[in-house]
Design a protein around this motif. Structure first.
Motif, mmCIF file in Angstrom:
data_model
loop_
_atom_site.group_PDB
_atom_site.id
_atom_site.type_symbol
_atom_site.label_atom_id
_atom_site.label_comp_id
_atom_site.label_asym_id
_atom_site.label_seq_id
_atom_site.Cartn_x
_atom_site.Cartn_y
_atom_site.Cartn_z
ATOM 1 N N ARG A 1 39.182 27.632 66.406
ATOM 2 C CA ARG A 1 39.734 26.926 67.565
ATOM 3 C C ARG A 1 38.682 26.932 68.662
ATOM 4 N N GLN A 2 38.503 25.778 69.301
ATOM 5 C CA GLN A 2 37.544 25.665 70.395
ATOM 6 C C GLN A 2 38.257 25.931 71.709
ATOM 7 N N SER A 3 37.812 26.946 72.419
ATOM 8 C CA SER A 3 38.291 27.217 73.770
ATOM 9 C C SER A 3 37.063 27.640 74.572
ATOM 10 N N ARG A 4 37.170 28.625 75.434
ATOM 11 C CA ARG A 4 35.962 29.074 76.135
ATOM 12 C C ARG A 4 34.924 29.579 75.151
ATOM 13 N N THR A 5 35.392 30.136 74.064
ATOM 14 C CA THR A 5 34.540 30.551 72.962
ATOM 15 C C THR A 5 35.189 30.035 71.678
ATOM 16 N N LEU A 6 34.486 30.135 70.568
ATOM 17 C CA LEU A 6 35.100 29.789 69.293
ATOM 18 C C LEU A 6 35.969 30.949 68.847
ATOM 19 N N GLU A 7 37.230 30.654 68.517
ATOM 20 C CA GLU A 7 38.164 31.680 68.060
ATOM 21 C C GLU A 7 38.415 31.471 66.566
ATOM 22 N N PHE A 8 38.142 32.506 65.782
ATOM 23 C CA PHE A 8 38.396 32.427 64.351
ATOM 24 C C PHE A 8 39.905 32.337 64.124
ATOM 25 N N VAL A 9 40.317 31.415 63.234
ATOM 26 C CA VAL A 9 41.738 31.213 62.949
ATOM 27 C C VAL A 9 42.080 31.615 61.519
ATOM 28 N N GLN A 10 41.336 31.107 60.556
ATOM 29 C CA GLN A 10 41.702 31.342 59.163
ATOM 30 C C GLN A 10 40.511 31.126 58.245
ATOM 31 N N GLN A 11 40.396 31.967 57.236
ATOM 32 C CA GLN A 11 39.414 31.782 56.167
ATOM 33 C C GLN A 11 40.133 31.127 54.995
ATOM 34 N N ILE A 12 39.640 29.994 54.546
ATOM 35 C CA ILE A 12 40.269 29.275 53.442
ATOM 36 C C ILE A 12 39.718 29.756 52.113
ATOM 37 N N PRO B 1 52.474 26.878 62.341
ATOM 38 C CA PRO B 1 53.019 26.678 63.690
ATOM 39 C C PRO B 1 52.492 27.670 64.722
ATOM 40 N N SER B 2 51.883 28.787 64.277
ATOM 41 C CA SER B 2 51.330 29.755 65.227
ATOM 42 C C SER B 2 50.000 29.288 65.824
ATOM 43 N N TRP B 3 49.357 28.269 65.212
ATOM 44 C CA TRP B 3 48.110 27.760 65.768
ATOM 45 C C TRP B 3 48.401 27.089 67.107
ATOM 46 N N LYS B 4 47.639 27.414 68.128
ATOM 47 C CA LYS B 4 47.818 26.797 69.440
ATOM 48 C C LYS B 4 47.345 25.351 69.384
ATOM 49 N N PRO B 5 47.993 24.464 70.113
ATOM 50 C CA PRO B 5 47.492 23.080 70.181
ATOM 51 C C PRO B 5 46.101 23.072 70.805
ATOM 52 N N GLY B 6 45.297 22.101 70.402
ATOM 53 C CA GLY B 6 43.969 21.984 70.981
ATOM 54 C C GLY B 6 42.942 21.485 69.998
ATOM 55 N N ALA B 7 41.686 21.653 70.377
ATOM 56 C CA ALA B 7 40.553 21.198 69.573
ATOM 57 C C ALA B 7 40.145 22.297 68.603
ATOM 58 N N TYR B 8 39.918 21.912 67.364
ATOM 59 C CA TYR B 8 39.542 22.833 66.293
ATOM 60 C C TYR B 8 38.349 22.266 65.538
ATOM 61 N N VAL B 9 37.727 23.117 64.741
ATOM 62 C CA VAL B 9 36.717 22.676 63.791
ATOM 63 C C VAL B 9 36.939 23.403 62.473
ATOM 64 N N ALA B 10 36.705 22.674 61.396
ATOM 65 C CA ALA B 10 36.622 23.296 60.080
ATOM 66 C C ALA B 10 35.135 23.534 59.845
ATOM 67 N N ARG B 11 34.772 24.768 59.601
ATOM 68 C CA ARG B 11 33.371 25.088 59.309
ATOM 69 C C ARG B 11 33.217 25.168 57.796
ATOM 70 N N LEU B 12 32.288 24.389 57.269
ATOM 71 C CA LEU B 12 31.979 24.407 55.848
ATOM 72 C C LEU B 12 30.626 25.069 55.677
#
Length: 158
Positions: free
Chosen positions: A59-70, A100-111
């Motif tokens: 998740r993109q906020s003031r810093t990148l926040e790790f959300v999930q490892q696929i 549903p626990s993911w906050k709304p906003g800008a995200y990135v999938a890192r490959l």
């Protein structure tokens, strides 16, 4: 780097680490849709010259926040069509449930693959807009798309 995405969604990808000996585009990808709602499914379309790649969500906020490892995915090498600027129609390689626990906003999938990684941007939308705050995130996806030169052209014909 440009993405393969007129029909697939987001037109911006960043290749941040390419070794000099790598092919021009060893790892490419896009999303089916540029945004996904809580509880929905994010679909990735990935073309990889590497045998495997890993996906993680940030998740993109003031810093990148790790959300999930696929985890690890076997790379596929679908063809790049002659008219790729109109879309590539690559198969879905990863389907990721947006909890549903993911906050709304800008995200990135890192490959991540051997010696290369890319970021694929997307937006998570709330089912009840305004519930999480009054800040609007606006991404210039249409502008990214218009200047996307994947396949040798963009929407301006250049």
């Amino acid at each position: 780097m440009q993405g393969c995405l007129v029909r697939l969604g987001i037109a911006l990808m960043l290749v941040l680490a390419l070794p000099a000996s790598a092919a021009a585009y060893p790892l490419e990808g896009s999303t089916t849709e540029s945004s996904v709602m809580h509880g929905g499914t994010l679909q990735l379309h990935v073309r990889s010259e590497r045998p495997t790649y890993n996906v993680s969500i940030w998740r993109q906020s003031r810093t990148l926040e790790f959300v999930q490892q696929i985890g690890e995915t076997i790379g596929q090498l679908p063809p790049i069509p002659d008219r790729a600027w109109e879309g590539c129609d690559w198969p879905v390689t990863n389907s990721i449930r947006v909890d549903p626990s993911w906050k709304p906003g800008a995200y990135v999938a890192r490959l991540d693959a051997t010696n290369v990684f890319i970021w694929i941007p997307f937006v998570v939308r709330a089912r009840a807009p305004g519930r999480y705050g009054s800040i609007l995130v606006q991404l210039s996806i249409n502008t990214w798309q218009a200047y996307n030169r994947y396949g040798g052209k963009n929407l301006y014909g250049a």
